[in-house]
Design an enzyme around this catalytic site. Sequence first.
Site, PDB file in Angstrom:
ATOM      1  N   GLY A 207       0.831  -1.215   0.000  1.00 26.61           N
ATOM      2  CA  GLY A 207       0.000   0.000   0.000  1.00 26.61           C
ATOM      3  C   GLY A 207       0.848   1.240   0.000  1.00 26.61           C
ATOM      4  O   GLY A 207       2.064   1.181  -0.243  1.00 26.61           O
ATOM      5  N   ASN A 208       0.225   2.365   0.244  1.00 24.90           N
ATOM      6  CA  ASN A 208       0.975   3.620   0.328  1.00 24.90           C
ATOM      7  C   ASN A 208       0.346   4.511   1.386  1.00 24.90           C
ATOM      8  O   ASN A 208      -0.676   4.167   1.968  1.00 24.90           O
ATOM      9  CB  ASN A 208       1.034   4.296  -1.051  1.00 24.90           C
ATOM     10  N   ARG A 209       0.965   5.657   1.613  1.00 22.31           N
ATOM     11  CA  ARG A 209       0.580   6.499   2.749  1.00 22.31           C
ATOM     12  C   ARG A 209      -0.547   7.474   2.454  1.00 22.31           C
ATOM     13  O   ARG A 209      -0.869   8.312   3.283  1.00 22.31           O
ATOM     14  CB  ARG A 209       1.794   7.315   3.201  1.00 22.31           C
ATOM     15  N   SER A 210      -1.139   7.428   1.289  1.00 27.53           N
ATOM     16  CA  SER A 210      -2.142   8.451   0.972  1.00 27.53           C
ATOM     17  C   SER A 210      -3.351   8.344   1.914  1.00 27.53           C
ATOM     18  O   SER A 210      -3.896   7.266   2.125  1.00 27.53           O
ATOM     19  CB  SER A 210      -2.607   8.282  -0.476  1.00 27.53           C
TER      20      SER A 210
END
Length: 399
Positions: A207-210
């Site tokens: 995933g990512n931090r958005s």
Amino acid sequence: MFPRGRKLLLGVAGGISAYKSCDLLRRLQDEGFIVDVVPTAASLNFVGKATWEALSGRNVVTDLWSDVTNVPHISLAKESDLIVIAPATADLLAKLAAGRADDLLTNIVLASTSPKILVPAMHPEMWSNAATVENVKVLKERGFFVVEPAEGRMTGSDFGVGRYPDTVKIIEAVNKSIQQSADLTGKRILITAGGTREPIDPIRFIGNRSSGKQGFALAMAAASRGAQVHLVTANTDLPIIEGITTTAVETAEQMAAVLAVEFPHCDALIMSAAVADAKVLNYSDIKIKKESLGTVELDKNPDILKSLSQSKKAGQVIVGFAAETSSNESALEKSGFDKLSSKSLDIIYVNNVSGGAIFGSDKTEGLIIDNQKNVIKVPEISKDTLSDILLDQLVSKLG
Ligand code: CTP
């Protein structure tokens, strides 16, 4: 019937500065607005009903139990293109933040879908009290526009931030809101928010931090400018926005599938979601033991924006975002231009997310680049403000 954008409701709460709203009412009339005044019971201690009726030239209803056959809280809520509450006391802010509806004004606010401007005025200690600060934050998040109080001498000898602001500041906010509330009317805007997740097994994902804050801010801003918004969210913790069609997805492929259906019907796409560039080649539907996690094979995800822009119809506008880890402005600008042209975008917002900056924050900073080679440097501002700036650009491209 009045022309759209000309009918305004002025709520007056019980603060000493209520008398200043008599002048505000006059100036709003000078601007061509038809103004209905709804004073709270407490405010009538400062300015009476007769004054409001004489100045507005209209009947003034002060409580829920008068003029019942006309159901005033619903009719006034429906007819008003904009609600301005000046002064807004600490008590009224607390009631609005809690969603209370125990008098005519608070009922109208709850029943209205029009833009709302709050003009808080109170003693500095009350304005800076943590409860008031929290209430104002909640209200801003829900789309209320707050005209910040001015600094100066208060009713007594005390001094600080909490004074009723200059009337011109309120008029400016009103005019801006009225103009903005109309310029996306009838436009269908598709907005993505958050970050996609690619499952490895039932427990883990890439995933990512958005956080989705920028996409939600854009959705709120576009809807309050009259757009019909469809928000596609990926893994955000933010509360859904009432009145905005929202579809939740998890993976890039799910997002691509929703957008493939929706894109042909929209006037503009704003792709603020952070899409995972890779997915796991062999998803395991049982938990992978840690000994076997040394290598997880990846496969490239589709570039959603690139493929959608290939099917773009004349008149459609596409806005992309780019997250980079470079503090060098010319490098940021170059990658903005590269992504703008490789993905055939109309506008791109490129920002430097090094060290976890921007993701999850309420603030942002970056460059807006468009297909005419214009570059706008955006200093640190709130994501709400950036949303309006980007929508201004989008409106100019929509023509
Ligand atoms: N984007 C997309 N599909 C992807 C990757 C990105 O639609 N698979 C979109 C993003 O939503 C964003 C824009 O493309 O609007 C740029 O995303 P970014 O991650 O900055 O760029 P990438 O194209 O992924 O390039 P790189 O990660 O190599 O910088």
